[in-house]
Write a protein that holds these residues in place. Structure first.
Motif, PDB file in Angstrom:
ATOM      1  N   GLY A   1      50.209  42.776  37.811  1.00 19.40           N
ATOM      2  CA  GLY A   1      49.775  44.047  36.622  1.00 19.40           C
ATOM      3  C   GLY A   1      49.817  45.357  37.348  1.00 19.40           C
ATOM      4  N   GLN A   2      49.459  46.659  37.738  1.00 22.73           N
ATOM      5  CA  GLN A   2      49.628  47.640  37.587  1.00 22.73           C
ATOM      6  C   GLN A   2      48.727  48.120  38.751  1.00 22.73           C
ATOM      7  N   ILE A   3      47.669  47.798  38.725  1.00 30.33           N
ATOM      8  CA  ILE A   3      47.023  47.306  39.697  1.00 30.33           C
ATOM      9  C   ILE A   3      47.467  46.974  41.083  1.00 30.33           C
ATOM     10  N   GLY A   4      47.879  45.498  40.450  1.00 32.93           N
ATOM     11  CA  GLY A   4      48.169  45.056  41.438  1.00 32.93           C
ATOM     12  C   GLY A   4      49.425  45.014  42.195  1.00 32.93           C
ATOM     13  N   TYR A   5      50.352  46.167  41.594  1.00 36.80           N
ATOM     14  CA  TYR A   5      51.239  46.726  42.661  1.00 36.80           C
ATOM     15  C   TYR A   5      50.847  48.032  43.487  1.00 36.80           C
TER      16      TYR A   5
ATOM     17  N   LEU B   1      49.176  35.148  45.517  1.00 35.93           N
ATOM     18  CA  LEU B   1      49.098  35.918  44.005  1.00 35.93           C
ATOM     19  C   LEU B   1      49.084  35.066  43.107  1.00 35.93           C
ATOM     20  N   LEU B   2      47.333  35.092  42.079  1.00 34.34           N
ATOM     21  CA  LEU B   2      46.997  34.459  40.574  1.00 34.34           C
ATOM     22  C   LEU B   2      47.553  35.069  39.647  1.00 34.34           C
ATOM     23  N   GLU B   3      47.931  34.861  38.700  1.00 34.88           N
ATOM     24  CA  GLU B   3      49.035  35.115  38.004  1.00 34.88           C
ATOM     25  C   GLU B   3      48.512  33.648  36.954  1.00 34.88           C
TER      26      GLU B   3
ATOM     27  N   LEU C   1      39.683  39.763  42.052  1.00 36.03           N
ATOM     28  CA  LEU C   1      39.371  39.682  40.694  1.00 36.03           C
ATOM     29  C   LEU C   1      39.876  41.083  39.756  1.00 36.03           C
ATOM     30  N   VAL C   2      41.642  41.574  39.463  1.00 33.20           N
ATOM     31  CA  VAL C   2      41.663  42.288  39.149  1.00 33.20           C
ATOM     32  C   VAL C   2      42.177  42.088  37.299  1.00 33.20           C
ATOM     33  N   GLY C   3      43.027  40.937  37.489  1.00 30.83           N
ATOM     34  CA  GLY C   3      42.956  40.358  36.086  1.00 30.83           C
ATOM     35  C   GLY C   3      42.550  39.993  34.938  1.00 30.83           C
ATOM     36  N   ALA C   4      42.154  40.877  33.683  1.00 31.03           N
ATOM     37  CA  ALA C   4      41.060  40.988  32.860  1.00 31.03           C
ATOM     38  C   ALA C   4      42.527  40.542  31.388  1.00 31.03           C
ATOM     39  N   ARG C   5      41.330  40.688  30.705  1.00 29.93           N
ATOM     40  CA  ARG C   5      41.883  40.861  29.094  1.00 29.93           C
ATOM     41  C   ARG C   5      41.046  42.062  29.017  1.00 29.93           C
TER      42      ARG C   5
ATOM     43  N   PRO D   1      36.023  30.835  34.629  1.00 30.22           N
ATOM     44  CA  PRO D   1      36.590  29.387  35.411  1.00 30.22           C
ATOM     45  C   PRO D   1      37.365  29.096  36.792  1.00 30.22           C
ATOM     46  N   GLN D   2      37.775  31.309  37.284  1.00 24.41           N
ATOM     47  CA  GLN D   2      37.550  31.101  38.738  1.00 24.41           C
ATOM     48  C   GLN D   2      36.092  31.369  39.266  1.00 24.41           C
ATOM     49  N   GLY D   3      35.173  31.696  38.694  1.00 25.84           N
ATOM     50  CA  GLY D   3      34.279  31.267  39.536  1.00 25.84           C
ATOM     51  C   GLY D   3      34.216  29.927  39.857  1.00 25.84           C
TER      52      GLY D   3
ATOM     53  N   PRO E   1      35.222  44.304  31.280  1.00 24.68           N
ATOM     54  CA  PRO E   1      33.752  44.516  31.761  1.00 24.68           C
ATOM     55  C   PRO E   1      33.147  43.996  33.169  1.00 24.68           C
ATOM     56  N   ALA E   2      33.645  45.210  34.202  1.00 25.53           N
ATOM     57  CA  ALA E   2      33.499  44.229  35.868  1.00 25.53           C
ATOM     58  C   ALA E   2      31.884  43.884  36.027  1.00 25.53           C
ATOM     59  N   ASN E   3      31.314  44.155  35.549  1.00 20.01           N
ATOM     60  CA  ASN E   3      29.750  44.183  36.122  1.00 20.01           C
ATOM     61  C   ASN E   3      30.029  43.186  35.564  1.00 20.01           C
TER      62      ASN E   3
ATOM     63  N   ASN F   1      26.819  50.546  35.402  1.00 22.24           N
ATOM     64  CA  ASN F   1      27.284  49.440  34.661  1.00 22.24           C
ATOM     65  C   ASN F   1      28.474  50.157  34.959  1.00 22.24           C
ATOM     66  N   HIS F   2      29.756  49.750  35.649  1.00 23.95           N
ATOM     67  CA  HIS F   2      30.475  50.623  35.027  1.00 23.95           C
ATOM     68  C   HIS F   2      31.556  50.945  34.193  1.00 23.95           C
ATOM     69  N   SER F   3      30.791  51.757  33.039  1.00 25.62           N
ATOM     70  CA  SER F   3      30.818  52.244  31.887  1.00 25.62           C
ATOM     71  C   SER F   3      30.358  53.421  31.687  1.00 25.62           C
TER      72      SER F   3
ATOM     73  N   SER G   1      44.551  55.076  42.296  1.00 25.93           N
ATOM     74  CA  SER G   1      43.040  55.266  42.277  1.00 25.93           C
ATOM     75  C   SER G   1      42.361  53.618  41.542  1.00 25.93           C
ATOM     76  N   ALA G   2      42.520  53.290  41.171  1.00 27.08           N
ATOM     77  CA  ALA G   2      41.110  52.096  41.253  1.00 27.08           C
ATOM     78  C   ALA G   2      41.788  51.013  42.691  1.00 27.08           C
ATOM     79  N   ALA G   3      43.024  50.750  42.739  1.00 23.07           N
ATOM     80  CA  ALA G   3      43.707  50.205  43.966  1.00 23.07           C
ATOM     81  C   ALA G   3      43.053  50.381  45.057  1.00 23.07           C
TER      82      ALA G   3
HETATM   83  P1  NAX Z   1      47.405  45.282  33.939  1.00 21.35           P
HETATM   84  O1  NAX Z   1      47.169  44.756  32.490  1.00 21.35           O
HETATM   85  O2  NAX Z   1      48.909  46.050  34.306  1.00 21.35           O
HETATM   86  O3  NAX Z   1      47.578  43.963  34.795  1.00 21.35           O
HETATM   87  C1  NAX Z   1      46.950  42.788  34.482  1.00 21.35           C
HETATM   88  C2  NAX Z   1      47.357  41.385  35.068  1.00 21.35           C
HETATM   89  O4  NAX Z   1      46.446  40.414  35.174  1.00 21.35           O
HETATM   90  C3  NAX Z   1      48.029  41.178  34.457  1.00 21.35           C
HETATM   91  O5  NAX Z   1      49.814  41.250  35.151  1.00 21.35           O
HETATM   92  C4  NAX Z   1      48.045  39.623  32.968  1.00 21.35           C
HETATM   93  O6  NAX Z   1      48.886  38.956  33.373  1.00 21.35           O
HETATM   94  C5  NAX Z   1      47.259  39.400  34.746  1.00 21.35           C
HETATM   95  N1  NAX Z   1      46.380  37.895  33.952  1.00 21.35           N
HETATM   96  C6  NAX Z   1      45.533  38.474  33.045  1.00 21.35           C
HETATM   97  N2  NAX Z   1      44.992  37.397  33.075  1.00 21.35           N
HETATM   98  C7  NAX Z   1      44.590  37.105  34.065  1.00 21.35           C
HETATM   99  C8  NAX Z   1      44.170  35.189  34.364  1.00 21.35           C
HETATM  100  N3  NAX Z   1      43.471  34.330  33.805  1.00 21.35           N
HETATM  101  N4  NAX Z   1      44.595  34.984  36.017  1.00 21.35           N
HETATM  102  C9  NAX Z   1      44.978  35.460  36.727  1.00 21.35           C
HETATM  103  N5  NAX Z   1      45.883  37.345  35.834  1.00 21.35           N
HETATM  104  C10 NAX Z   1      46.114  36.834  35.020  1.00 21.35           C
HETATM  105  O7  NAX Z   1      46.081  45.960  34.206  1.00 21.35           O
HETATM  106  P2  NAX Z   1      45.685  46.539  35.353  1.00 21.35           P
HETATM  107  O8  NAX Z   1      46.113  48.005  34.969  1.00 21.35           O
HETATM  108  O9  NAX Z   1      45.853  46.440  36.266  1.00 21.35           O
HETATM  109  O10 NAX Z   1      43.861  46.551  35.315  1.00 21.35           O
HETATM  110  C11 NAX Z   1      43.732  44.993  35.288  1.00 21.35           C
HETATM  111  C12 NAX Z   1      41.995  45.712  35.273  1.00 21.35           C
HETATM  112  O11 NAX Z   1      41.560  46.704  35.672  1.00 21.35           O
HETATM  113  C13 NAX Z   1      42.099  45.783  33.589  1.00 21.35           C
HETATM  114  O12 NAX Z   1      40.761  44.783  33.715  1.00 21.35           O
HETATM  115  C14 NAX Z   1      41.017  47.302  34.008  1.00 21.35           C
HETATM  116  O13 NAX Z   1      40.353  47.695  32.672  1.00 21.35           O
HETATM  117  C15 NAX Z   1      40.364  46.981  34.669  1.00 21.35           C
HETATM  118  N6  NAX Z   1      40.337  48.417  35.161  1.00 21.35           N
HETATM  119  C16 NAX Z   1      39.108  48.357  36.616  1.00 21.35           C
HETATM  120  C17 NAX Z   1      38.902  49.755  37.170  1.00 21.35           C
HETATM  121  C18 NAX Z   1      36.652  50.368  37.693  1.00 21.35           C
HETATM  122  O14 NAX Z   1      36.978  50.736  37.863  1.00 21.35           O
HETATM  123  N7  NAX Z   1      36.257  48.888  38.144  1.00 21.35           N
HETATM  124  C19 NAX Z   1      39.214  51.030  37.098  1.00 21.35           C
HETATM  125  C20 NAX Z   1      40.846  50.831  36.547  1.00 21.35           C
HETATM  126  C21 NAX Z   1      40.789  49.653  35.368  1.00 21.35           C
HETATM  127  O15 NAX Z   1      40.990  50.148  34.892  1.00 21.35           O
END
Ligand code: NAX
Length: 328
Positions: free
Chosen positions: A14-18, A40-42, A86-90, A111-113, A132-134, A186-188, A241-243
């Motif tokens: 994803g974009q944060i991952g990059y 790298l888990l995807e 844990l960055v990947g989310a729905r 399942p990740q936990g 929702p991170a928290n 909360n991060h909200s 900035s998130a990364a």
């Molecule tokens: P992207 O949609 O660019 O990337 C998410 C990646 O996660 C995708 O490549 C997807 O294939 C992958 N993914 C989905 N389910 C997965 C799973 N079960 N296992 C492994 N990988 C999985 O999103 P991006 O912009 O990188 O943001 C990622 C998350 O960060 C989002 O939930 C976003 O809301 C959250 N954020 C949290 C912030 C914070 O301050 N806590 C700020 C920035 C960001 O909004």
């Protein structure tokens, strides 16, 4: 030479991952003398892009990067992990109710936990970035009963950094002169950035600002809605900035806060400041030797109390909702 630290990043394609992986590999996460193995888990659809990113990581010839493994199996991805991001989310899509969002993310973080519980290293430290991170952090933590609960944290460092930057802009101070800022809750949009204990070059920040209208009507909403403002301007959500904040969060957790300062982290509440146990909420914390402690004894005025309570109420509602869904 030191043993490499295993760092697992989910959502790596994803974009944060990059924006994150290259800084981890160049030593900004753990320090300039700490070698790392990246995992790298995807999900299956993300594997090819993750492979492309891994090719670019190879092409940087980072001296500290000892290996890269790519997988869509959490049991493999978290095997021996010392740090998990844990960055990947729905994400929330149009027409999605909050319950649907929590359920979809429960399907990821539960399942990740469990995989972290069963396969990570004993010293595992977890940072949840995916929203929702928290509450995602709470779901993962509940699925990992053998891991000390305090190892599961949620990211409010981006909010913390945003608040410092806004305060510096308002007062003309250097960001490095601003200390002891706190993000509560909360991060909200309900989060509360608190400047009543913050210092600007040693002076109380609320007294320096001396403008409660700006505080209530400009500062707090600007920090809380900054994510939406970035989407509006950039056409995509905050990534670099998130990364950067994820790097800061883990770096501070591992390497310690500076004397006379603290940071903000979403952590399992121990009941401090009237925040009930059983939720992951942001607090002011100091860190030392890889552990954190909540800053105690701060006087909470009425202005702050109402805002902390409102954000905590939202967290307890999210907790109740995921409990109802059988996710914790
Ligand atoms: P992207 O949609 O660019 O990337 C998410 C990646 O996660 C995708 O490549 C997807 O294939 C992958 N993914 C989905 N389910 C997965 C799973 N079960 N296992 C492994 N990988 C999985 O999103 P991006 O912009 O990188 O943001 C990622 C998350 O960060 C989002 O939930 C976003 O809301 C959250 N954020 C949290 C912030 C914070 O301050 N806590 C700020 C920035 C960001 O909004």
């Amino acid at each position: 030479t030191r043993t490499p630290v295993n760092v697992t990043v989910t959502g790596a394609a994803g974009q944060i991952g990059y924006a994150l992986l290259f800084r981890i590999a160049s030593g900004h996460l753990l320090g300039p003398d700490v070698p790392v193995n990246l995992r790298l888990l995807e999900i299956p659809q993300g594997l090819k892009a993750a492979e492309g990113t891994a090719m670019e990581l190879d092409d940087c010839a980072f001296p500290l990067l000892r290996g890269i493994e790519i997988t869509d199996d959490p049991n493999v991805g978290f095997a021996g992990a010392n740090v998990a991001l844990l960055v990947g989310a729905r994400p929330r899509t149009k027409g999605m109710e909050r319950g649907d969002l929590l359920a979809a993310n429960g399907g990821i973080f539960k399942p990740q936990g469990k995989a972290i519980n069963d396969h990570a290293a004993d010293d595992i430290k977890v940072l949840v970035v995916g929203n929702p991170a928290n509450t995602n952090a709470l779901i993962a933590q509940a699925a990992a009963p053998d891991v000390p609960a305090e190892r599961f944290t949620a990211m409010t460092r981006l909010d913390h950094n945003r608040a410092i930057s806004q305060l510096a802009a308002k007062t003309g101070a250097a960001v490095s002169d601003i200390k002891k800022l706190t993000i509560w809750g909360n991060h909200s949009a309900t989060q509360y950035p608190d400047i009543f204990h913050a210092e600007i070059a040693g002076k109380n920040a609320a007294e320096v600002v001396n403008d409660e209208v700006w505080l209530a009507d400009t500062f707090i909403p600007t920090v809380a809605k900054r994510g939406a403002a970035i989407i509006e301007a950039r056409g995509a959500s905050s990534a670099a900035s998130a990364a950067n904040a994820a790097i800061d969060h883990v770096h501070t957790w591992v390497n310690g806060t500076a004397e006379g300062d603290w940071t903000s982290m979403g952590i399992p509440s121990d009941g401090s400041y009237g925040v009930p146990e059983g939720i992951i909420s942001s607090f002011p914390v100091t860190t030392k030797d890889g552990a954190y402690e909540i800053v105690q004894g701060l006087d909470i005025n009425e202005f702050s109390r109402a805002r902390i309570d409102a954000s905590v109420k939202e967290l307890t509602e999210e907790r109740d909702a995921v409990k109802e869904l059988g996710l914790i």
